[in-house]
Write an enzyme that holds these catalytic residues in place. Sequence first.
Site, PDB file in Angstrom:
ATOM      1  CG  HIS A 183     -26.993  19.812  24.842  1.00  0.00           C
ATOM      2  ND1 HIS A 183     -25.865  19.085  24.551  1.00  0.00           N
ATOM      3  CD2 HIS A 183     -27.684  19.911  23.684  1.00  0.00           C
ATOM      4  CE1 HIS A 183     -25.880  18.762  23.262  1.00  0.00           C
ATOM      5  NE2 HIS A 183     -26.973  19.257  22.721  1.00  0.00           N
TER       6      HIS A 183
ATOM      7  CD  GLU B  49     -29.198  16.643  23.337  1.00  0.00           C
ATOM      8  OE1 GLU B  49     -30.074  17.398  22.869  1.00  0.00           O
ATOM      9  OE2 GLU B  49     -28.224  16.257  22.675  1.00  0.00           O
TER      10      GLU B  49
END
EC number: 5.1.3.21
Length: 346
Positions: A179, A313
Amino acid sequence: MKYWRQEFGTINGQTVWQHWLENSQGYQLAVIDYGATITNLVMPDKAGQFKNVVIGYDNLADYLKQEAYFGATVGRVAGRIGKGAFTLDGHDYQLPLNNGENTNHGGPNSFESQVWQASVEEQADAISVTFKLTSPDGANGFPGNLSVATTYTLNEKNEWLVDYQATSDQTTLFNPTCHVYLNLTGDFDQLVDGHQLQIDSDRFGEIQPDGLPTGQLLPVDQTVFDLRQPRAIADAFASQETQNQLVNGYDHPFLLNKNADRNDAILTEPTSGRSLTINTEGNAIVIYTANGFGSEPNLTDKAIQPHEAVAIEAQMMPDAIHHADFGNVILKANEQYHRQTCYKLN
Ligand code: G6D
């Protein structure tokens, strides 16, 4: 290539180390044991000025205060699982709901808040740090004792590689992601409005107001989701489309075309000239323009604000377990999982 580590804090009496990797051109990558979290990615601009371009803190306490998964390894399953429920081999599973009526990013206190065990491998032209974690059977409701390894590599080709490897003694779900939030200006008082984003994707995942995919894959044509050519991220902030999607920016999965002659994604910041080229073995990239920022500890002497960074992501499509055309996130018992993403630092 150089490697060193420094103490970053302690959790429950356990030392959290920050691992630094540096190549001969001065590019650097730093990752901490907590959440196998990337804290620094240092790269030059067109004038040769090196700056950190990922959102991160220089202390552990601030990581413990934020819930935006800054730079964290996310799992067992990145993204939302509708109602936190799924069925595998005839068994029904119910996960804890940590995001409205859904489960997000593997549920509460998952991979991002564990202390992983690191080991280092140094080669002449690359250094890798491998972070290992065992997620026990029943953790957050998932079946199977899962052994996970997240490997971060920096090499002399100015590539940052992320490799995920895993095995489970029972069939389970597995769809990790990194992330990482980027701001290629290296100045976190600036927003990412002017960053140019390009993604080789003809279809994006429509989402509900709560962020859960509807299951619809919509054509990007004639919309701000058409990133097949570079587009300023700010286009999404003003667009009626994203307002209709109620997210004040991107928070969407893009199903990748996987054209052999095209990169999956390219993020460029025109003023500094920094850019990142991303290619992944997953079938999707989720773009989140930090629309919800505002409650996290400050990165500078100013309060953090939405759109201060963009999370890229690389993963399989979110909620894939509920949509046959979203790809496979089932890890069969004793199957060896491996997926790599390469970020080329330009
Ligand atoms: C919000 O909807 C977004 C997610 O996509 C993101 O990963 C999270 O914040 C950090 O829940």
